[in-house]
Design a protein around this motif. Structure first.
Motif, PDB file in Angstrom:
ATOM      1  N   SER A 113       0.604  -1.156  -0.036  1.00  0.00           N
ATOM      2  CA  SER A 113       0.326  -0.050  -0.052  1.00  0.00           C
ATOM      3  C   SER A 113       1.005   1.159  -0.064  1.00  0.00           C
ATOM      4  O   SER A 113       0.267   2.377  -0.256  1.00  0.00           O
ATOM      5  N   HIS A 114       2.033   1.039   0.339  1.00  0.00           N
ATOM      6  CA  HIS A 114       2.988   2.218   0.521  1.00  0.00           C
ATOM      7  C   HIS A 114       3.239   2.863  -1.054  1.00  0.00           C
ATOM      8  O   HIS A 114       3.550   4.155  -1.017  1.00  0.00           O
ATOM      9  N   TYR A 133       1.821   6.092  -1.813  1.00  0.00           N
ATOM     10  CA  TYR A 133       2.324   7.415  -1.179  1.00  0.00           C
ATOM     11  C   TYR A 133       3.784   7.747  -1.765  1.00  0.00           C
ATOM     12  O   TYR A 133       4.226   8.829  -1.580  1.00  0.00           O
ATOM     13  N   LEU A 134       4.530   6.646  -1.619  1.00  0.00           N
ATOM     14  CA  LEU A 134       5.932   6.919  -1.784  1.00  0.00           C
ATOM     15  C   LEU A 134       6.316   6.820  -3.171  1.00  0.00           C
ATOM     16  O   LEU A 134       7.345   7.269  -3.592  1.00  0.00           O
ATOM     17  N   VAL A 144      13.672   6.161   2.944  1.00  0.00           N
ATOM     18  CA  VAL A 144      12.655   6.303   3.907  1.00  0.00           C
ATOM     19  C   VAL A 144      12.898   4.985   4.974  1.00  0.00           C
ATOM     20  O   VAL A 144      12.837   5.157   5.995  1.00  0.00           O
ATOM     21  N   GLN A 184      13.723   5.439   8.756  1.00  0.00           N
ATOM     22  CA  GLN A 184      13.104   4.610   9.722  1.00  0.00           C
ATOM     23  C   GLN A 184      14.340   3.795  10.822  1.00  0.00           C
ATOM     24  O   GLN A 184      14.206   3.715  12.124  1.00  0.00           O
ATOM     25  N   MET A 217      15.567   6.251  13.165  1.00  0.00           N
ATOM     26  CA  MET A 217      14.667   6.559  14.359  1.00  0.00           C
ATOM     27  C   MET A 217      14.453   5.290  15.137  1.00  0.00           C
ATOM     28  O   MET A 217      14.389   5.453  16.721  1.00  0.00           O
ATOM     29  N   LEU A 270      12.113  -3.095  16.205  1.00  0.00           N
ATOM     30  CA  LEU A 270      10.868  -2.606  15.774  1.00  0.00           C
ATOM     31  C   LEU A 270       9.856  -2.754  16.818  1.00  0.00           C
ATOM     32  O   LEU A 270       9.009  -2.025  17.240  1.00  0.00           O
ATOM     33  N   PRO A 326       4.629  -0.567  17.586  1.00  0.00           N
ATOM     34  CA  PRO A 326       4.076   0.138  16.588  1.00  0.00           C
ATOM     35  C   PRO A 326       2.680   0.114  16.524  1.00  0.00           C
ATOM     36  O   PRO A 326       2.145  -0.794  16.764  1.00  0.00           O
ATOM     37  N   VAL A 327       1.962   1.178  15.970  1.00  0.00           N
ATOM     38  CA  VAL A 327       0.626   0.830  15.888  1.00  0.00           C
ATOM     39  C   VAL A 327       0.558  -0.183  14.587  1.00  0.00           C
ATOM     40  O   VAL A 327       1.254   0.108  13.611  1.00  0.00           O
ATOM     41  N   ARG A 373       7.566  11.640  14.150  1.00  0.00           N
ATOM     42  CA  ARG A 373       7.685  10.213  13.917  1.00  0.00           C
ATOM     43  C   ARG A 373       6.400   9.580  13.809  1.00  0.00           C
ATOM     44  O   ARG A 373       5.625   9.749  14.545  1.00  0.00           O
ATOM     45  N   PRO A 396       3.564   6.807  14.279  1.00  0.00           N
ATOM     46  CA  PRO A 396       3.470   5.886  15.383  1.00  0.00           C
ATOM     47  C   PRO A 396       3.229   4.678  14.494  1.00  0.00           C
ATOM     48  O   PRO A 396       3.494   3.676  15.213  1.00  0.00           O
ATOM     49  N   HIS A 397       3.130   4.471  13.323  1.00  0.00           N
ATOM     50  CA  HIS A 397       2.868   3.158  12.525  1.00  0.00           C
ATOM     51  C   HIS A 397       4.432   2.606  12.375  1.00  0.00           C
ATOM     52  O   HIS A 397       4.372   1.668  12.980  1.00  0.00           O
ATOM     53  N   ARG A 398       5.239   3.330  11.450  1.00  0.00           N
ATOM     54  CA  ARG A 398       6.228   2.466  11.022  1.00  0.00           C
ATOM     55  C   ARG A 398       7.531   3.394  11.584  1.00  0.00           C
ATOM     56  O   ARG A 398       8.361   3.241  11.065  1.00  0.00           O
ATOM     57  N   PHE A 399       7.356   4.502  12.312  1.00  0.00           N
ATOM     58  CA  PHE A 399       8.328   5.391  12.862  1.00  0.00           C
ATOM     59  C   PHE A 399       9.244   6.093  11.816  1.00  0.00           C
ATOM     60  O   PHE A 399      10.155   6.573  12.011  1.00  0.00           O
ATOM     61  N   VAL A 400       8.472   6.269  10.616  1.00  0.00           N
ATOM     62  CA  VAL A 400       9.287   7.239   9.707  1.00  0.00           C
ATOM     63  C   VAL A 400       8.907   8.521  10.046  1.00  0.00           C
ATOM     64  O   VAL A 400       7.969   8.831  10.421  1.00  0.00           O
ATOM     65  N   TYR A 458       4.794   7.418   3.988  1.00  0.00           N
ATOM     66  CA  TYR A 458       5.075   5.914   3.969  1.00  0.00           C
ATOM     67  C   TYR A 458       3.946   5.086   3.453  1.00  0.00           C
ATOM     68  O   TYR A 458       3.701   4.786   2.505  1.00  0.00           O
ATOM     69  N   HIS A 459       2.702   5.261   4.346  1.00  0.00           N
ATOM     70  CA  HIS A 459       1.486   4.639   4.057  1.00  0.00           C
ATOM     71  C   HIS A 459       0.284   5.470   4.245  1.00  0.00           C
ATOM     72  O   HIS A 459      -0.752   5.155   4.343  1.00  0.00           O
ATOM     73  N   GLY A 460       0.476   6.950   4.359  1.00  0.00           N
ATOM     74  CA  GLY A 460      -0.569   7.765   4.228  1.00  0.00           C
ATOM     75  C   GLY A 460      -1.419   7.981   5.389  1.00  0.00           C
ATOM     76  O   GLY A 460      -2.494   8.822   5.294  1.00  0.00           O
ATOM     77  N   LEU A 461      -1.021   7.746   6.808  1.00  0.00           N
ATOM     78  CA  LEU A 461      -1.741   8.054   7.883  1.00  0.00           C
ATOM     79  C   LEU A 461      -1.678   9.577   7.847  1.00  0.00           C
ATOM     80  O   LEU A 461      -0.724  10.231   7.599  1.00  0.00           O
ATOM     81  N   PRO A 509      -6.544   3.074  14.872  1.00  0.00           N
ATOM     82  CA  PRO A 509      -6.446   2.295  16.127  1.00  0.00           C
ATOM     83  C   PRO A 509      -6.112   3.555  17.261  1.00  0.00           C
ATOM     84  O   PRO A 509      -5.793   4.775  17.052  1.00  0.00           O
ATOM     85  N   ALA A 518      -4.130   3.746  19.558  1.00  0.00           N
ATOM     86  CA  ALA A 518      -2.735   4.404  19.775  1.00  0.00           C
ATOM     87  C   ALA A 518      -2.082   5.263  18.603  1.00  0.00           C
ATOM     88  O   ALA A 518      -0.939   5.803  18.600  1.00  0.00           O
ATOM     89  N   ALA A 519      -3.058   5.334  17.549  1.00  0.00           N
ATOM     90  CA  ALA A 519      -2.354   5.980  16.525  1.00  0.00           C
ATOM     91  C   ALA A 519      -2.690   7.704  16.715  1.00  0.00           C
ATOM     92  O   ALA A 519      -3.357   8.301  16.014  1.00  0.00           O
TER      93      ALA A 519
END
Lengths: 339, 339, 339
Positions: free
Chosen positions: A158-159, A162-163, A296, A300, A303, A309, A314-315, B47, B49-53, B69-72, B91, B93-94
């Motif tokens: 799905s990335h 966006y990327l 990217v 990551q 970070m 990880l 992570p969410v 950062r 919270p999903h993948r820390f990018v 990265y994934h559009g959150l 989620p 925690a997001a």
């Protein structure tokens, strides 16, 4: 963190291993690779047991590596065959580890662990790389990040929305379909775009710009981090075989905890004789993997730093399912190797 | 070593924060700053919270940051407003931390700690920066040293005689006058040169070369490291108002334990409309702070390495009094924040 | 790991120490060297006790070093002679360590330990460096490796056959002769090539290409790492005096655990007035030591990383005998210095 030992790692494209000494670190082990006179591959610890100088700084003489510092010689089994000094006696400890290597699908695969378990049939199927029905282009990328971050990237396509401008579709991110019957040692991450206009990538490949079609991205993962993407586009509700396919291989090999050897290839079943398209695909791969994914993933890694990880909680989204399953399989294999 | 949390840190000059995403690490926290459509400033943890990018690699859409990265998507409060995948559920925690930011004196100030204590009136007075009677030039410097070493430098201006040819006076180092009635949270370091010929700096500013005068350097320090130098020259025994003043702001913000954001500005109450003098002052600032102070402070940091300066028992001179007092105030504030 | 304290370290070639301040780290101690007005050498801790700024960033005024930050002055004994601030009182702790330095054989030698033991007669004999019968060329090299790895390199000259094309002989590696009567604090590593054709090095020096001769390489080592190579070639079974000699000095000084100051010189007793030969020798030295030895020794250091070579249990050959003995002598001296 340690690495799975009893597994096949992609060490190099076959063409990379020649009559020169090639040094590559695989899962923290420094290894020197070379092709023997008979054509098969030898792999030795890249460190002389005498003074710890890397053997790749020495000379290849026939099938023998001569250390560049004091001239100790080692054969492909790792045995010392010559001590040119004094009485020439060879100390019992004068030997290096020899690694089992096989060539398959144009890749040199190396086995770090128990050689008696090194069964060639365990190598996941990447026969598309040498299948004459396909034309394949391939390359290599070095990433300053843990191999699992790269694997995660590929298991959540799905990335692309966006990327990667080339993969962006006007109708939003692809549909993700969770696996119904997961296999124990394999993971599938299926993303599809039914009935859409082609993105720039498929336009480049020749799919008509104004024609809707079904676009599939089915990623297969095998431990520890070998991925094959079945990607293609066909007419709406038409069988895949009618359309174009460009299966893409991603072979990830840990170098260290925070760096990865990334071998990728694109194989196509159409316009096989067009060299210009091959060049365009290589350029596209560099744009996608080197210029867009790598920065990217490396950001990551910075970070996350030296932490794991998952320990950072992570969410998780639905699309993370395949990556989480793949990590669990690796974890289980690592655990099974603990004494 | 930790940093004071309940304080205003200078995060950027106002002009630096635009409709682009600006990443800056403040006291070890990675923060992304941007200007909202309404003009005020948002600041979020940099950062996802999903993948820390880092979020600054994403896109600003209206007042929303979309992760690259994934559009959150995250709004200025730090809430996730969109998960574009699967069923779109967000989620719990997001979310990311949102920082309180205020703009004052052309500076964006950020508060890391308890937001309920973030009282704008606590910001030390740097109104000279926007006072229309003054013309101000300003710049930014990155120093590879702890912010307290930079603060120490500014609290003992006797170094000008040795380190800065432009500030050297034939009659030797300035006179230092200890504070008579120290305030609890403010430090003054007063250096003066009564009845002297102007140094090269005052000559540049237009003070007649052969005319003696009184030259003052009165540094005010506020926690954690905000300094304002009341510097000027006037006739011998004449009131300051008769002479020229060029109050100089030094806003120091810790980036990490061993690096500092250094914002400086020179404001003058004379020749305000001369652009050439503005350019000359910027050049002088770079010569003084970048080319002369920075190398010495960074060499000091390398000598001290990861240790604390005071733990190495430096020899203390009378002129170190203000720096020692400032360090004690910081220490007390840090202690007061311990649970 | 620590370094021997009560020993003479080569700090610099005499010509390197002038009326400028020279900073050099010796065995982890930062030292500033300079020549006094009378011509002898002073050496002080290169760190002001006030704010820990390196003194070499300051100014030399007569025999006094003025700190470049706040102007404290230190004399060659390390005493503070001036505090230019406030009442000018000099704090008792305002002093730096002064090191004993002697000049001998065109080298400045520094003593880190107990000054009462600093006996000049303990300096190993390198009088060849100033002997008028010889013409000497010399240079300096910085190596990113522990000094003992460099010392090991020089104590096993069999490596010349593999690493240095200029030293390679058609008849294979040299003969190694173990010491018959080893001295307690000196090591000899004798390699010889009786009755051989000259290698490229001796051809360059003028030995006839087609004339056989006896070629000797007798390396003398003195603690902690001072090496003098008696190297020369003469007719078969003729006395050394009849042939040519080019004694080569290798003075190794630890900078840190993983870096070394490497001073080398070649002295010759023939064609002394030929400047072209001097230039050719300097070029040969750079090719041999900088371009061939250094990369291998640094690769060795990276393989060993922060561990001790011997703790990794290297395979030992007969030719390692001298290096092992030298390491044992260093270890014994280190142990003897423990309280």
């Amino acid at each position: 963190m340690s690495f799975i030992q009893n597994t096949w790692y992609a060490a190099a494209w076959s063409r990379e291993i020649t009559r020169s000494l090639l040094s590559r670190k695989i899962a923290n082990e420094s290894i020197v690779f070379y092709r023997k006179e008979a054509g098969d591959i030898a792999a030795l610890t890249d460190r002389c047991p005498h003074r710890f100088v890397p053997l790749h700084l020495g000379k290849l003489k026939g099938d023998i590596v001569e250390c560049g510092y004091h001239g100790l010689c080692f054969d492909p089994s790792g045995a010392c065959t010559l001590n040119p000094h004094g009485d020439g006696a060879i100390p019992r400890a004068a030997k290096v580890k020899s690694y089992k290597v096989v060539e398959k699908h144009d890749v040199a695969w190396v086995w770090l662990g128990d050689a008696s378990k090194a069964d060639e049939s365990l190598i996941a199927d990447f026969s598309v790389l040498t299948n004459p029905k396909f034309r394949t282009v391939s390359s290599y990328l070095h990433v300053q990040a843990n191999y699992q971050l790269v694997s995660d990237n590929l298991l959540d396509l799905s990335h692309g929305q966006y990327l990667h401008p080339m993969f962006k579709n006007a109708e939003g991110p692809p549909k993700f379909e969770a696996e119904k019957e997961p296999q124990p040692d394999e993971v599938w991450a299926k993303f599809s775009r039914p009935n859409q206009l082609p993105n720039k990538y498929f336009q480049m490949l020749g799919f008509p710009k104004d024609q809707r079609g079904d676009h599939r991205n089915f990623m297969r993962w095998n431990a520890p981090s070998l991925l094959l993407l079945d990607v293609g586009m066909t007419g709406v509700n038409r069988p895949a075989e009618e359309g174009i396919s460009i299966p893409t291989s991603h072979l990830l090999t840990p170098e260290t905890e925070t760096s990865t050897h990334y071998f990728w290839a694109m194989s196509r079943d159409f316009r096989q004789d067009e060299d210009d398209l091959s060049q365009e695909l290589l350029r596209a791969g560099v744009a996608l993997f080197d210029d867009e994914d790598k920065p990217v993933i490396e950001a990551q890694q910075r970070m996350i730093n030296t932490q794991d990880l998952m320990s950072l909680k992570p969410v998780l989204l639905q699309t993370d399912g395949p990556a989480v399953r793949a990590r669990r399989i690796v974890e289980a294999q690592l655990k099974a190797e603990q004494p």
